[in-house]
Design an enzyme around this catalytic site. Structure first.
Site, PDB file in Angstrom:
ATOM      1  N   GLU A   1      12.086  12.606 -46.876  1.00  0.00           N
ATOM      2  CA  GLU A   1      12.156  12.070 -48.240  1.00  0.00           C
ATOM      3  C   GLU A   1      10.938  11.174 -48.394  1.00  0.00           C
ATOM      4  OE1 GLU A   1      14.324  12.881 -50.468  1.00  0.00           O
ATOM      5  OE2 GLU A   1      15.960  13.757 -49.322  1.00  0.00           O
TER       6      GLU A   1
ATOM      7  N   CYS B   1      11.043   5.290 -54.983  1.00  0.00           N
ATOM      8  CA  CYS B   1      10.329   6.564 -54.909  1.00  0.00           C
ATOM      9  C   CYS B   1      10.517   7.353 -56.194  1.00  0.00           C
ATOM     10  CB  CYS B   1      10.829   7.366 -53.723  1.00  0.00           C
ATOM     11  SG  CYS B   1      12.615   7.511 -53.736  1.00  0.00           S
TER      12      CYS B   1
ATOM     13  N   GLU C   1       0.951   6.194 -55.978  1.00  0.00           N
ATOM     14  CA  GLU C   1       2.274   5.591 -56.170  1.00  0.00           C
ATOM     15  C   GLU C   1       2.067   4.081 -56.379  1.00  0.00           C
ATOM     16  OE1 GLU C   1       4.775   6.227 -52.759  1.00  0.00           O
ATOM     17  OE2 GLU C   1       6.554   6.389 -54.008  1.00  0.00           O
TER      18      GLU C   1
END
Ligand code: NAP
Length: 491
Positions: free
Chosen positions: A259, A293, A390
């Site tokens: 993940e 995330c 990110e």
């Protein structure tokens, strides 16, 4: 807050959990855990090294067969008791997460509910691990499939959801009958330490769950992954570390669940309900201080409504109160560490240099903690770093588009493929977007979609495998096929 900090911290085990006992590191080394809102040291923990990691794997291997033979109902009952205990201890778990991670207390309570739900969900899934039986087409054998525990697992978790990232790995591993070595993030190990203690109190036998917190992740993971007794690694964290682990997993052909990072597009069409879109944007962007995330990383808004959306969004963001997550009324906490604050600062500075304007925010906050002011950026260019990397902070860059095809093209222009969000009142368009977007998750007129009952996971460099849902337990099992001769076939 319903607990006293000193009393709470005194309840958290500070050792390594190996074979049911909390013990010091073999080397005697320790590390400190800091409160990101104040810089204060919260606790000093034993720091696991390679010897401790191997002792944890020895313990996991010693009980693996016995544990695999326990009945699904027994494992289900342990998980259900763990759900009840975590829920009873919600004040303690919430306060611990705010102390070590920084999220506002109300959000920490939300994570207790969300994280505990993985225990309840997998207590229910433990007794429903279906196989199949069907005749071979030519009829000579009856084909039977069943699921067996994959074997000892290494579980590596990040700092941003200290409880939920642990429960969504430990829950299905317990349900499937696997033994484990859990390595929490060094920035937020306290929640995992307390959670492991709670699992023991719920009845988990010694050796099934071992916890090795420590200051050097690779000193723990490398010897474990080089040992062929380990059969699986489940990792949640950044894409670069995920790639390192995938390479290491190749040597022993380990099962892997990854993940990894995200770069979620949040697309607002001209026919969207803008108030609903702003409400969704607040959840998708500002939940967890933007350190998720699934956080919306790029707001891709139709040019005809971009100004109005930006103004409404900035007005809502202006209502956020930045500060120590334990303080009354605080709705946005500090970033996790100095490195994170420096990174968010440089991403915004780079965007401004490339032509963006901050409608609100745009600079670090005040105080000793790692605060960054909630920010909305307009006129963001596609080549700004903030649109490509990110962000992991409370910064919302707005880009514009003119056609549906262009929106999809901008959204997919990233190596990541975890979450995406679409706001439109046109349900035909929703299905076209579902087809066109290369992401494992899509929120349709919804800004927060994680749920223990849903299969969570990404495509492209956001990872592989799914956590939660009916799929979550399958990640911890190997499918076995038995061909049973049928002497009466075709008779
Ligand atoms: P990270 O730096 O990759 O760390 C994650 C975990 O991996 C920590 O326990 C860390 O230990 C450990 N680690 C670091 N280097 C390692 C190595 N060489 N070998 C083995 N383990 C190693 O990520 P993070 O900064 O904690 O978390 C943020 C990232 O996680 C973001 O990219 C976010 O998108 C991602 N994330 C993904 C999901 C998802 O479900 N897809 C959910 C949450 C977060 P230390 O703490 O000791 O460094």
């Amino acid at each position: 807050m319903g607990v006293k900090v000193s009393e709470l911290l005194a309840k958290v085990p500070t050792g390594l959990l190996i074979n049911g006992e909390w013990r010091d590191a073999a080397s005697g080394e320790t590390f400190e855990v800091e409160n990101p809102a104040t810089g204060e040291t919260l606790a000093t923990l034993a720091s696991a090294g390679s010897d401790d990691a191997m002792a944890a794997l020895d313990a996991a291997c010693a009980v693996k067969d016995e544990w695999a033979r326990t009945s699904p109902r027994e494992r289900s009952n342990i998980l259900r008791r763990a759900f009840d205990l975590v829920t009873e201890r919600k004040d303690e778990f919430a306060a611990l997460m705010t102390l070590e991670m920084g999220k506002p207390l109300a959000e920490a309570y939300g994570e207790v509910t969300y994280g505990a739900e993985y225990l309840r969900w997998f207590s229910e899934e433990a007794v429903r691990d279906y196989g199949a039986t069907l005749p071979a087409p030519e009829g000579t054998i009856q084909m039977v499939t069943r699921r067996k525990p994959v074997g000892p697992c290494l579980l590596i978790t990040p700092w941003n959801f200290p409880l939920a990232m642990a429960t969504r790995k430990v829950g299905p591993a317990v349900a499937a009958g696997c033994t484990m070595v859990l390595k929490p993030a060094k920035l937020t190990p306290l929640t995992s330490q307390y959670f492991a203690q709670t699992m023991i109190e719920a009845g988990l036998p010694a050796g099934v769950l071992n916890v090795v917190s420590g200051k050097s992740a690779s000193a723990i993971s490398e010897p474990l992954m080089a040992d062929s007794r380990l059969r699986k690694v489940s990792f949640t964290g950044s894409t670069p570390v995920g790639k390192t682990l995938l390479k290491a997993a190749a040597d022993n052909v380990l099962r892997t669940s990854m993940e990894l990072g995200g770069n979620a597009p949040f697309i607002v069409f001209e026919d969207a309900d803008l108030d609903q879109a702003v409400e969704g944007a607040m959840g998708a962007k500002m939940r967890n201080i933007g350190e998720a995330c699934t956080a919306a990383n790029r707001f891709i808004v139709h040019e005809s409504v971009a100004d109005e959306f930006a103004k409404k969004f900035a007005a809502k963001i202006g209502e956020l109160k930045l500060g120590n997550g334990l303080d009354e009324g605080v709705t946005c906490g500090p970033l996790i560490e100095k490195k994170a604050l420096d990174n968010v600062t440089s991403l915004v500075d780079d965007a401004v240099e490339k032509g963006a304007t901050a409608l609100i925010g745009g600079k670090p906050g005040e105080g000793v903690g790692y605060f960054y002011t909630p920010t909305v950026l307009i006129n963001v260019s596609r080549d700004a770093r903030v649109a490509q990397e990110e962000i992991f902070g409370p910064v919302a860059p707005i880009l514009t588009f003119s056609t549906e095809a262009e929106a999809i093209e901008i959204a997919n222009d990233t190596e990541f493929g975890l979450a995406s969000y679409v706001y439109t009142e046109n349900s035909d368009r929703m299905w076209r977007l579902a087809d066109g977007l290369e992401f494992g998750l899509m929120g349709y007129n919804a800004g927060v979609i994680s749920n223990a009952a849903a299969p969570f996971g990404g495509v492209k460099q956001s990872g592989m495998g799914r956590e939660g849902g009916a799929e979550g337990i399958a990640e911890y099992t190997s499918l076995q096929y038995i061909g049973v001769r049928n002497p009466y076939a075709n008779a």
